[in-house]
Write a protein that holds these residues in place. Sequence first.
Motif, short mmCIF file in Angstrom:
data_model
loop_
_atom_site.label_atom_id
_atom_site.label_comp_id
_atom_site.label_asym_id
_atom_site.label_seq_id
_atom_site.Cartn_x
_atom_site.Cartn_y
_atom_site.Cartn_z
N HIS A 48 0.85 -1.20 0.00
CA HIS A 48 0.00 0.00 0.00
C HIS A 48 0.88 1.24 0.00
CE1 HIS A 48 0.75 -0.01 4.37
NE2 HIS A 48 0.44 1.26 4.34
N GLU A 49 0.31 2.34 -0.45
CA GLU A 49 1.06 3.59 -0.52
C GLU A 49 0.73 4.48 0.66
OE1 GLU A 49 0.69 5.58 -4.25
OE2 GLU A 49 0.75 3.71 -5.36
N GLY A 50 1.58 5.45 0.88
CA GLY A 50 1.29 6.44 1.91
C GLY A 50 2.24 6.36 3.08
N GLU A 51 1.99 5.42 3.96
CA GLU A 51 2.81 5.31 5.16
C GLU A 51 3.95 4.33 4.92
OE1 GLU A 51 1.96 7.58 7.18
OE2 GLU A 51 0.02 7.91 6.28
N GLY A 52 4.91 4.35 5.81
CA GLY A 52 6.04 3.47 5.64
C GLY A 52 6.68 3.13 6.97
N MET A 53 7.91 2.67 6.89
CA MET A 53 8.63 2.22 8.07
C MET A 53 10.01 2.87 8.09
SD MET A 53 7.55 -1.64 7.20
CE MET A 53 7.44 -1.22 5.47
N ARG A 54 10.59 2.98 9.28
CA ARG A 54 11.95 3.48 9.39
C ARG A 54 12.71 2.61 10.38
NH1 ARG A 54 10.65 9.03 12.46
NH2 ARG A 54 9.67 8.08 14.26
N PHE A 55 14.03 2.55 10.21
CA PHE A 55 14.89 1.79 11.10
C PHE A 55 15.52 2.77 12.08
CE2 PHE A 55 18.76 -0.63 12.16
CZ PHE A 55 18.18 -1.83 12.50
N ARG A 56 15.18 2.60 13.35
CA ARG A 56 15.67 3.52 14.39
C ARG A 56 16.03 2.73 15.64
NH1 ARG A 56 13.64 6.32 18.74
NH2 ARG A 56 11.58 5.41 18.45
N ASP A 57 17.19 3.02 16.17
CA ASP A 57 17.65 2.38 17.41
C ASP A 57 17.57 0.85 17.34
OD1 ASP A 57 18.18 4.86 18.55
OD2 ASP A 57 16.19 4.99 19.46
N GLY A 58 17.95 0.30 16.20
CA GLY A 58 18.03 -1.16 16.05
C GLY A 58 16.74 -1.87 15.77
N ALA A 59 15.67 -1.14 15.44
CA ALA A 59 14.38 -1.79 15.17
C ALA A 59 13.61 -1.02 14.10
CB ALA A 59 13.55 -1.86 16.44
N TRP A 60 12.78 -1.75 13.34
CA TRP A 60 11.87 -1.14 12.39
C TRP A 60 10.63 -0.67 13.12
CZ3 TRP A 60 13.13 0.24 7.65
CH2 TRP A 60 14.21 -0.38 7.03
N GLU A 61 10.10 0.48 12.70
CA GLU A 61 8.89 1.03 13.31
C GLU A 61 8.09 1.77 12.26
OE1 GLU A 61 10.42 3.61 16.35
OE2 GLU A 61 10.92 5.18 14.94
N TRP A 62 6.82 2.03 12.58
CA TRP A 62 5.94 2.79 11.70
C TRP A 62 6.43 4.22 11.63
CZ3 TRP A 62 2.74 7.00 12.85
CH2 TRP A 62 1.85 7.36 11.84
N ALA A 63 6.30 4.81 10.46
CA ALA A 63 6.63 6.21 10.27
C ALA A 63 5.67 6.80 9.25
CB ALA A 63 8.07 6.37 9.79
N SER A 64 5.00 7.86 9.60
CA SER A 64 4.09 8.48 8.64
C SER A 64 4.90 9.24 7.60
CB SER A 64 3.13 9.44 9.33
OG SER A 64 3.82 10.56 9.82
N SER A 65 4.42 9.24 6.38
CA SER A 65 5.12 9.96 5.32
C SER A 65 5.16 11.45 5.60
CB SER A 65 4.48 9.67 3.96
OG SER A 65 3.12 10.00 3.99
N SER A 66 4.17 11.97 6.31
CA SER A 66 4.18 13.39 6.62
C SER A 66 5.26 13.75 7.63
CB SER A 66 2.81 13.84 7.15
OG SER A 66 2.49 13.14 8.33
N SER A 67 5.64 12.81 8.49
CA SER A 67 6.68 13.11 9.47
C SER A 67 8.08 12.89 8.92
CB SER A 67 6.49 12.25 10.73
OG SER A 67 6.78 10.90 10.47
N LEU A 68 8.21 12.14 7.83
CA LEU A 68 9.53 11.84 7.26
C LEU A 68 9.78 12.51 5.92
CD1 LEU A 68 9.94 8.04 7.89
CD2 LEU A 68 11.09 9.89 9.03
#
Length: 72
Positions: A48-68
């Motif tokens: 799906h499009e829109g939101e995604g994930m980011r790798f932070r502090d050794g783990a993958w987490e949700w990240a909104s496209s508007s915040s990144l």
Amino acid sequence: MTEDGRYLIRTGGLMRCCLATLDEWSARVAAGDAPPPQEGDTMQCKYHEGEGMRFRDGAWEWASSSSLGELG
């Protein structure tokens, strides 16, 4: 990375399709077909499009496209 070759995941906000994307990607890393994640890496869900994930502090987490900004 865990002993079975998977990466830690903070599941809050991630959908099943995001987890499937991460599973597929982890398999590619384990096979040597993709590089391991680096701090700050981002990934768009394959399903799906829109939101995604980011790798932070050794783990993958949700990240909104508007915040990144635009996810890579």
